[in-house]
Motif scaffolding. Structure first.
Motif, PDB file in Angstrom:
ATOM      1  N   LYS A   1      17.902  50.268  32.406  1.00 44.67           N
ATOM      2  CA  LYS A   1      19.040  51.092  31.973  1.00 44.67           C
ATOM      3  C   LYS A   1      20.413  50.407  31.851  1.00 44.67           C
ATOM      4  O   LYS A   1      21.070  50.591  30.810  1.00 44.67           O
ATOM      5  CB  LYS A   1      19.184  52.318  32.869  1.00 44.67           C
ATOM      6  CG  LYS A   1      20.413  53.161  32.702  1.00 44.67           C
ATOM      7  CD  LYS A   1      20.458  54.540  33.552  1.00 44.67           C
ATOM      8  CE  LYS A   1      21.525  55.402  33.332  1.00 44.67           C
ATOM      9  NZ  LYS A   1      22.701  55.087  33.817  1.00 44.67           N
ATOM     10  N   LEU A   2      20.569  49.739  32.842  1.00 39.09           N
ATOM     11  CA  LEU A   2      21.721  48.801  32.778  1.00 39.09           C
ATOM     12  C   LEU A   2      21.762  47.586  31.716  1.00 39.09           C
ATOM     13  O   LEU A   2      22.806  47.525  31.228  1.00 39.09           O
ATOM     14  CB  LEU A   2      21.851  48.041  34.152  1.00 39.09           C
ATOM     15  CG  LEU A   2      23.487  47.576  34.597  1.00 39.09           C
ATOM     16  CD1 LEU A   2      24.548  48.548  34.379  1.00 39.09           C
ATOM     17  CD2 LEU A   2      23.719  46.882  35.927  1.00 39.09           C
ATOM     18  N   GLN A   3      20.770  47.059  31.445  1.00 43.77           N
ATOM     19  CA  GLN A   3      20.513  46.455  30.555  1.00 43.77           C
ATOM     20  C   GLN A   3      20.815  46.983  28.997  1.00 43.77           C
ATOM     21  O   GLN A   3      21.362  46.459  28.199  1.00 43.77           O
ATOM     22  CB  GLN A   3      19.163  45.507  30.464  1.00 43.77           C
ATOM     23  CG  GLN A   3      19.181  44.579  31.430  1.00 43.77           C
ATOM     24  CD  GLN A   3      17.639  43.876  31.415  1.00 43.77           C
ATOM     25  OE1 GLN A   3      17.008  44.016  30.666  1.00 43.77           O
ATOM     26  NE2 GLN A   3      17.484  43.050  32.375  1.00 43.77           N
TER      27      GLN A   3
ATOM     28  N   PHE B   1      24.592  47.382  28.767  1.00 44.51           N
ATOM     29  CA  PHE B   1      25.227  46.363  28.431  1.00 44.51           C
ATOM     30  C   PHE B   1      25.006  45.761  26.942  1.00 44.51           C
ATOM     31  O   PHE B   1      25.985  45.336  26.236  1.00 44.51           O
ATOM     32  CB  PHE B   1      24.779  45.142  29.175  1.00 44.51           C
ATOM     33  CG  PHE B   1      25.480  44.689  30.627  1.00 44.51           C
ATOM     34  CD1 PHE B   1      25.810  45.975  31.310  1.00 44.51           C
ATOM     35  CD2 PHE B   1      25.435  43.638  31.057  1.00 44.51           C
ATOM     36  CE1 PHE B   1      26.403  45.626  32.536  1.00 44.51           C
ATOM     37  CE2 PHE B   1      25.880  43.413  32.420  1.00 44.51           C
ATOM     38  CZ  PHE B   1      26.334  44.428  32.936  1.00 44.51           C
ATOM     39  N   ARG B   2      23.796  46.222  26.361  1.00 42.15           N
ATOM     40  CA  ARG B   2      23.453  45.839  24.804  1.00 42.15           C
ATOM     41  C   ARG B   2      24.453  46.761  23.868  1.00 42.15           C
ATOM     42  O   ARG B   2      24.906  46.205  23.141  1.00 42.15           O
ATOM     43  CB  ARG B   2      22.261  46.029  24.614  1.00 42.15           C
ATOM     44  CG  ARG B   2      21.893  45.137  23.278  1.00 42.15           C
ATOM     45  CD  ARG B   2      20.261  45.049  23.242  1.00 42.15           C
ATOM     46  NE  ARG B   2      19.882  44.172  24.061  1.00 42.15           N
ATOM     47  CZ  ARG B   2      18.658  44.097  24.427  1.00 42.15           C
ATOM     48  NH1 ARG B   2      17.683  45.170  24.121  1.00 42.15           N
ATOM     49  NH2 ARG B   2      18.203  43.001  25.210  1.00 42.15           N
ATOM     50  N   ALA B   3      24.325  47.981  24.400  1.00 43.13           N
ATOM     51  CA  ALA B   3      25.166  49.152  23.618  1.00 43.13           C
ATOM     52  C   ALA B   3      26.637  48.506  23.571  1.00 43.13           C
ATOM     53  O   ALA B   3      27.614  48.739  22.816  1.00 43.13           O
ATOM     54  CB  ALA B   3      24.939  50.517  24.234  1.00 43.13           C
ATOM     55  N   VAL B   4      27.224  48.274  24.680  1.00 42.47           N
ATOM     56  CA  VAL B   4      28.600  48.019  24.826  1.00 42.47           C
ATOM     57  C   VAL B   4      29.108  46.503  24.268  1.00 42.47           C
ATOM     58  O   VAL B   4      30.241  46.545  23.600  1.00 42.47           O
ATOM     59  CB  VAL B   4      29.056  48.066  26.459  1.00 42.47           C
ATOM     60  CG1 VAL B   4      30.526  47.154  26.616  1.00 42.47           C
ATOM     61  CG2 VAL B   4      29.020  49.341  27.211  1.00 42.47           C
ATOM     62  N   LYS B   5      27.959  45.490  24.400  1.00 37.90           N
ATOM     63  CA  LYS B   5      28.499  44.492  23.466  1.00 37.90           C
ATOM     64  C   LYS B   5      28.496  44.652  21.847  1.00 37.90           C
ATOM     65  O   LYS B   5      29.207  43.840  21.171  1.00 37.90           O
ATOM     66  CB  LYS B   5      27.366  43.385  23.924  1.00 37.90           C
ATOM     67  CG  LYS B   5      27.452  42.694  25.355  1.00 37.90           C
ATOM     68  CD  LYS B   5      26.689  41.872  25.410  1.00 37.90           C
ATOM     69  CE  LYS B   5      26.831  41.445  26.970  1.00 37.90           C
ATOM     70  NZ  LYS B   5      25.473  40.467  27.334  1.00 37.90           N
ATOM     71  N   GLN B   6      27.659  45.785  21.351  1.00 36.80           N
ATOM     72  CA  GLN B   6      27.645  45.714  20.111  1.00 36.80           C
ATOM     73  C   GLN B   6      29.130  46.319  19.509  1.00 36.80           C
ATOM     74  O   GLN B   6      29.375  46.177  18.310  1.00 36.80           O
ATOM     75  CB  GLN B   6      26.512  46.665  19.615  1.00 36.80           C
ATOM     76  CG  GLN B   6      25.161  46.226  19.776  1.00 36.80           C
ATOM     77  CD  GLN B   6      23.869  47.036  19.575  1.00 36.80           C
ATOM     78  OE1 GLN B   6      24.178  48.077  19.323  1.00 36.80           O
ATOM     79  NE2 GLN B   6      22.904  46.498  19.417  1.00 36.80           N
ATOM     80  N   VAL B   7      29.738  47.127  20.306  1.00 40.71           N
ATOM     81  CA  VAL B   7      30.847  47.691  19.830  1.00 40.71           C
ATOM     82  C   VAL B   7      32.158  46.579  19.986  1.00 40.71           C
ATOM     83  O   VAL B   7      32.267  46.086  21.076  1.00 40.71           O
ATOM     84  CB  VAL B   7      31.343  48.730  20.812  1.00 40.71           C
ATOM     85  CG1 VAL B   7      32.619  49.446  20.303  1.00 40.71           C
ATOM     86  CG2 VAL B   7      30.232  49.904  20.763  1.00 40.71           C
ATOM     87  N   GLN B   8      32.388  46.225  18.781  1.00 37.12           N
ATOM     88  CA  GLN B   8      33.699  45.211  18.760  1.00 37.12           C
ATOM     89  C   GLN B   8      34.494  45.630  17.663  1.00 37.12           C
ATOM     90  O   GLN B   8      34.667  46.776  16.900  1.00 37.12           O
ATOM     91  CB  GLN B   8      32.938  44.167  18.034  1.00 37.12           C
ATOM     92  CG  GLN B   8      31.942  43.329  19.023  1.00 37.12           C
ATOM     93  CD  GLN B   8      32.651  42.683  20.151  1.00 37.12           C
ATOM     94  OE1 GLN B   8      33.609  41.978  20.111  1.00 37.12           O
ATOM     95  NE2 GLN B   8      31.930  43.051  21.440  1.00 37.12           N
TER      96      GLN B   8
ATOM     97  N   ILE C   1      36.799  45.743  27.578  1.00 35.65           N
ATOM     98  CA  ILE C   1      37.113  46.454  28.992  1.00 35.65           C
ATOM     99  C   ILE C   1      35.690  47.325  29.198  1.00 35.65           C
ATOM    100  O   ILE C   1      35.575  47.342  30.561  1.00 35.65           O
ATOM    101  CB  ILE C   1      38.129  47.392  28.720  1.00 35.65           C
ATOM    102  CG1 ILE C   1      38.614  47.890  29.993  1.00 35.65           C
ATOM    103  CG2 ILE C   1      37.982  48.469  27.928  1.00 35.65           C
ATOM    104  CD1 ILE C   1      39.236  47.073  31.158  1.00 35.65           C
ATOM    105  N   ALA C   2      35.190  47.715  28.542  1.00 35.94           N
ATOM    106  CA  ALA C   2      33.729  48.764  28.837  1.00 35.94           C
ATOM    107  C   ALA C   2      32.762  47.870  29.599  1.00 35.94           C
ATOM    108  O   ALA C   2      32.149  48.005  30.495  1.00 35.94           O
ATOM    109  CB  ALA C   2      33.265  49.253  27.557  1.00 35.94           C
ATOM    110  N   LEU C   3      32.739  46.484  28.979  1.00 26.46           N
ATOM    111  CA  LEU C   3      31.732  45.489  29.682  1.00 26.46           C
ATOM    112  C   LEU C   3      32.409  45.196  30.902  1.00 26.46           C
ATOM    113  O   LEU C   3      31.546  44.885  32.110  1.00 26.46           O
ATOM    114  CB  LEU C   3      31.575  44.177  28.770  1.00 26.46           C
ATOM    115  CG  LEU C   3      30.599  43.290  29.195  1.00 26.46           C
ATOM    116  CD1 LEU C   3      29.244  43.939  28.995  1.00 26.46           C
ATOM    117  CD2 LEU C   3      30.596  41.976  28.054  1.00 26.46           C
ATOM    118  N   ASP C   4      33.345  44.904  31.127  1.00 27.94           N
ATOM    119  CA  ASP C   4      34.172  44.588  32.568  1.00 27.94           C
ATOM    120  C   ASP C   4      34.009  45.706  33.473  1.00 27.94           C
ATOM    121  O   ASP C   4      33.567  45.448  34.603  1.00 27.94           O
ATOM    122  CB  ASP C   4      35.584  44.406  32.352  1.00 27.94           C
ATOM    123  CG  ASP C   4      36.000  42.877  31.667  1.00 27.94           C
ATOM    124  OD1 ASP C   4      34.948  42.082  31.763  1.00 27.94           O
ATOM    125  OD2 ASP C   4      37.182  42.769  31.468  1.00 27.94           O
TER     126      ASP C   4
END
Length: 140
Positions: free
Chosen positions: A77-79, A82-89, A99-102
């Motif tokens: 779930k956490l991975q 992380f993947r969903a947050v990294k796609q938003v740029q 900030i979401a990744l942090d």
């Protein structure tokens, strides 16, 4: 039929390819930036590769610990988050603070070197917005 002969003639003549490739290819400053000799050198210290991959190693360790404590579902779930947050740029020519990744990593309340002096690899270099967006989308 003269039209048929001209189309056959046009198809049979090879057109030269004017794109630069191979050993004589020029360096494209717009797409690749300035060349850096430092990036082609070997690491100057044995710990340099380890420090470059510190966050990746830290994430792997955290995922393994989480999987051992709470089970496979928590790590997956956490991975996924992380993947969903990294796609938003943001757009390619704007700096993204992530900030979401942090927040997911728990670094949102910590003040570190990057917060004060910023990461040197993400210096504020403004390029031509249309060119950078087209390059990121693979149109160039």
């Amino acid at each position: 039929n003269s039209r048929g002969a001209s189309s056959l003639l046009k198809d049979s003549i090879p057109l030269p390819d004017f794109s630069a490739s191979g050993a004589f290819e020029g360096h494209d400053l717009l797409r690749r930036g300035f060349t850096s000799v430092k990036s082609e050198l070997l690491p100057s210290h044995p710990l340099e590769p380890s420090e470059k991959n510190f966050q990746l190693n830290q994430d792997k360790t955290n995922f393994t610990t989480l999987r051992n404590i709470q089970g496979l579902h928590a790590s997956l779930k956490l991975q996924m988050e992380f993947r969903a947050v990294k796609q938003v740029q943001r757009l390619p020519f704007l700096h993204s603070s992530n900030i979401a990744l942090d927040t997911l990593r728990g670094n949102d309340e910590c003040i570190s070197f990057e917060d004060i002096l910023n990461d040197p690899s993400q210096s504020e270099v403004m390029g031509e917005p249309h060119m950078m967006t087209e390059y990121k989308l693979g149109l160039l």
